[in-house]
Design an enzyme around this catalytic site. Structure first.
Site, PDB file in Angstrom:
ATOM      1  N   ASP A 169       1.450  -6.691   5.111  1.00 29.97           N
ATOM      2  CA  ASP A 169       1.961  -6.102   3.879  1.00 29.97           C
ATOM      3  C   ASP A 169       3.373  -6.574   3.566  1.00 29.97           C
ATOM      4  OD1 ASP A 169       1.575  -4.206   1.680  1.00 29.97           O
ATOM      5  OD2 ASP A 169       3.175  -3.062   2.641  1.00 29.97           O
ATOM      6  N   HIS A 210       3.317   1.174  -2.779  1.00 29.83           N
ATOM      7  CA  HIS A 210       3.827   0.682  -4.058  1.00 29.83           C
ATOM      8  C   HIS A 210       4.420  -0.716  -3.955  1.00 29.83           C
ATOM      9  CE1 HIS A 210       3.325   4.797  -5.522  1.00 29.83           C
ATOM     10  NE2 HIS A 210       3.977   5.219  -4.454  1.00 29.83           N
ATOM     11  N   ARG A 211       4.333  -1.319  -2.779  1.00 26.12           N
ATOM     12  CA  ARG A 211       4.929  -2.645  -2.633  1.00 26.12           C
ATOM     13  C   ARG A 211       4.234  -3.671  -3.525  1.00 26.12           C
ATOM     14  NH1 ARG A 211       5.441  -2.802   2.551  1.00 26.12           N
ATOM     15  NH2 ARG A 211       7.681  -2.477   2.665  1.00 26.12           N
ATOM     16  N   ALA A 212       2.931  -3.536  -3.715  1.00 27.95           N
ATOM     17  CA  ALA A 212       2.209  -4.493  -4.553  1.00 27.95           C
ATOM     18  C   ALA A 212       2.677  -4.417  -6.001  1.00 27.95           C
ATOM     19  CB  ALA A 212       0.702  -4.226  -4.469  1.00 27.95           C
ATOM     20  N   THR A 231       5.989  -6.129  -6.214  1.00 32.45           N
ATOM     21  CA  THR A 231       5.840  -7.565  -5.990  1.00 32.45           C
ATOM     22  C   THR A 231       5.316  -8.268  -7.238  1.00 32.45           C
ATOM     23  OG1 THR A 231       5.448  -7.241  -3.623  1.00 32.45           O
ATOM     24  CG2 THR A 231       4.709  -9.317  -4.583  1.00 32.45           C
TER      25      THR A 231
END
Length: 687
Positions: A197, A278-280, A283
């Site tokens: 991730d 929420h990293r996606a 990104t």
């Protein structure tokens, strides 16, 4: 650092457009979080990463600085940079720091300079690879094979932008902001979810299928190998144009606008793919802004979001949870209900056959020659009366009883490993922790010097410290620290190694009932997949009719394993003694080659025996062999009993487990999601 003098030009790489785009976006906007490149061997993964450094803009740094400090951020610089002047500035290409798989913890994070400590008495930090990678690219080839403790160090630095060193009495923090680029071959194992991730973007690369492009690729490579200098000059203009576009994009990036209506699109994409966290979302936003800047636009468009979304979601998307199943039979389809009724009737018939004929297993010589093996009724569907010869009976038995069970559903196995001990082992793998006789692995403690050459600097200095005053008075040394042979301490390291798993499977007729063999094959195949990823050795022995055979010699080849399991037949009598001996022979040969190994034998049988090897009664003979096998303390054994619960059960597999000093389990535990729990429970019990 990048030690490659002649690098294949980035713009000369044929195809792999997604790979080149993802690398460029990460260079334009480091907030993306790096790139993971997945693909089979020989698809230009490493070539593209190394070539990226040649098109990136040069960076300024102070000559002599070991931490690549940014002159424009003097507050973050080291003591050397804070005292340096503008005349000390030099320009250099963006560093590509290659992290080898064999790198130790002090080489990655940094540690004490032992030579200076002994000579001057000063504690001086020797920077590691994370210091060299600051403001550059940290490139990890085969990142999925990296030791876990090294991965943890990289994760901490990548998330915080700092590297903290606390060892040998030192505490030091320095900036470590880098583009993390990793390459991997999925056939060699998956990446830890925590590290997966962290990569903002992921690209799956494949070899070119167009024949003309493959021919062109060969021609370009031949031209580069024959005259690298001339070839690089040929593509220098294209590389320079790309470098200018990257510089322009970096300047434009702060002014790029991400419209609010596109944020809804991003959220829809991530929720539709069941992405965790929420990293996606962040990104995709950062990557879309980088793409717009690279194309010279000051506003992000829908096409930008859709183009980068696949890079950000391919390694994060998850399957939706299956809907709850309705177990109420009155809602079943009539056809499905009939099939279930048929299965229930077949199961009742199978169980009735087992109950009517189980006495043959307990007393197989009731009215016959004691040396003549008797077939178990539950393992045979052939008629009781047969006036033909023995050959005709064998032919009929073969034609009636031989079946090929399908390989059942495979699954992702849970983690399991052997218990740790104090034995030093060699080898590689990714399953069980063990002390290692090499200089690889995590430094966990120190011990007296045994001549292994892996000196524990901190422990050596601590051992010598109480005697320094006396030694300096009586001696004539000009060293700040006087050492003797008695002070030397060596490091005790741990690393993960592979295991040897041996399945000894009952392939007699009773195993064909109710899909037992299909479930067993599915579990074995799943373990083989996991063993391939963790560098285990796995073997398979089956016993049926009159003997045991080695279906799968010790191997990690998943292709060979699939063929062997698919074609393994089921049917006939139960030569349990032969299966035990054949399996133990494999274990013994393995222990001869590796005396420090701790193999595991998983025996899947109901304990019935009706074929003798020595002329004795089959069951007592098998129990006698089991007692002898149990004397091998390095072998861990468990028995899984496929006998179904019913009014009449004999518990023969339990008796076998007692003779083997093995842990006993019923067939209900031999389910796809339980077999690994069995192994793990056994490891915990033996620990």
């Amino acid at each position: 650092m990048n030690h490659y003098k002649n690098i294949f030009p980035f713009t000369a790489i044929i195809g792999q457009d997604n790979l080149k785009t993802a690398l460029i976006l990460a260079a334009v906007n480091p907030k993306i979080g790096g790139v993971l490149v997945r693909g089979e061997k020989g698809t230009a993964k490493s070539t593209a990463v190394r070539a990226l450094s040649a098109v990136l803009p040069k960076m300024k740094r102070h000559a002599g600085c070991s931490f690549a400090c940014d002159p424009e951020r003097p507050e973050e610089g080291c003591a050397f940079c804070r005292s340096a002047t503008s005349h000390d500035l030099i320009q250099q290409t963006i560093p590509v720091v290659i992290l080898p798989l064999s790198a130790t913890e002090d080489r990655v994070a940094g540690g004490m300079d032992f030579n200076l400590a002994v000579k001057s008495g000063c504690r001086v930090l020797a920077p590691g690879l994370l210091a060299s990678a600051h403001r550059g690219i940290l490139y990890v080839d085969e990142v999925n094979l990296l030791d876990d403790h090294i991965v943890d160090i990289i994760l901490d630095a990548a998330s915080s932008g700092e590297n903290r060193i606390e060892r040998e009495g030192m505490a030091f923090v320095h900036s470590s902001r880098f583009i993390l680029v990793g390459t991997m071959n999925p056939e060699e194992g998956e990446l830890r979810p925590q590290l997966l991730d962290r990569f903002g973007l992921c690209v799956d690369v494949r070899s070119e299928e167009d024949r003309d492009m493959r021919v062109n690729l060969m021609q370009l490579r031949d031209e580069f190998d024959q005259n690298p200098g001339s070839f690089m000059v040929k593509y220098s203009l294209k590389n320079r144009e790309l470098a200018e576009r990257i510089v322009s994009a970096c300047s434009l990036l702060p002014d790029v606008v991400f419209p609010d209506y596109l944020k809804t699109l991003v959220v829809n994409l991530t929720t539709e793919n069941n992405v965790a966290g929420h990293r996606a979302d962040l990104t995709i936003e950062q990557a879309a802004k980088a793409l717009a800047a690279f194309e010279g636009r000051s506003s992000v468009e829908v096409s930008d979001v859709k183009r980068v979304a696949e890079f950000a979601l391919i390694h994060r998307r998850r399957d939706a949870s299956p809907p709850p199943q309705d177990h109420d039979h009155q809602h079943d389809h009539p056809k499905d209900q009939n099939e279930k009724n048929g299965e229930d009737q077949n199961q009742e018939q199978d169980q009735s056959q087992e109950q009517d004929n189980t006495s043959d297993s307990e007393e197989p010589q009731n009215a016959k020659n004691p040396h003549e093996p008797e077939d178990d009724g539950s393992e045979s569907d052939e008629p009781e009366e047969n006036d033909g010869s023995e050959n005709s009976r064998q032919a009929e038995r073969q034609s009636v009883k031989d079946t090929i069970a399908e390989v059942g559903e495979t699954f992702k196995v849970k983690k399991f490993s052997s218990t740790k001990d104090r034995i030093f082992r060699k080898g590689s793998g990714r399953r069980s922790r063990s002390r290692t006789a090499t200089k690889q692995g995590r430094y966990v403690k120190s011990a007296d010097n045994k001549g292994r050459g892996d000196i524990a600097f901190d422990a050596t200095l601590r051992a010598a410290a109480p005697y320094q005053i006396q030694r300096k008075i009586t001696g004539d040394s000009h060293l700040a620290v006087v050492l003797t042979a008695q002070d030397i301490r060596e490091k005790i390291r741990e690393k993960r190694i592979g295991n040897f798993l041996l399945f000894v499977v009952d392939a007699s007729g009773s195993m064909g009932a109710r899909g037992r063999m299909a479930a067993s094959k599915g579990a074995i195949m799943s373990l083989l997949l996991d063993a391939y990823q963790k560098r285990d050795k796995v073997a398979l022995v089956s016993f049926r009719r009159d003997e045991a055979v080695v279906n799968l010699p010790p191997t990690s080849s998943i292709e060979l394993a699939a063929r062997m399991l698919k074609d393994m037949p089921v049917g006939g009598k139960t030569p349990l003694s032969s299966g035990l001996i054949k399996g133990f022979d494999l274990i013994r040969n393995h222990l001869i080659r590796e005396p420090d190994a701790r193999p595991m034998m998983i025996l899947i049988t109901d304990g019935r025996a009706n074929v003798s090897m020595t002329g004795e009664k089959p069951l007592p003979e098998a129990l006698s062999f089991a007692l002898k096998i149990a004397t091998e303390e390095r072998l861990t054994t468990l028995v899984v009993d496929p006998e179904n619960q019913g009014p009449v059960t004999f518990g023969l597999a339990r008796k076998l487990a007692e003779s083997l000093t093995a842990t006993y389990f019923k067939i209900d535990d031999l389910k796809a999601d339980r077999l690994i729990d069995i192994i793990k429970e056994k490891q915990m019990l033996t620990g």
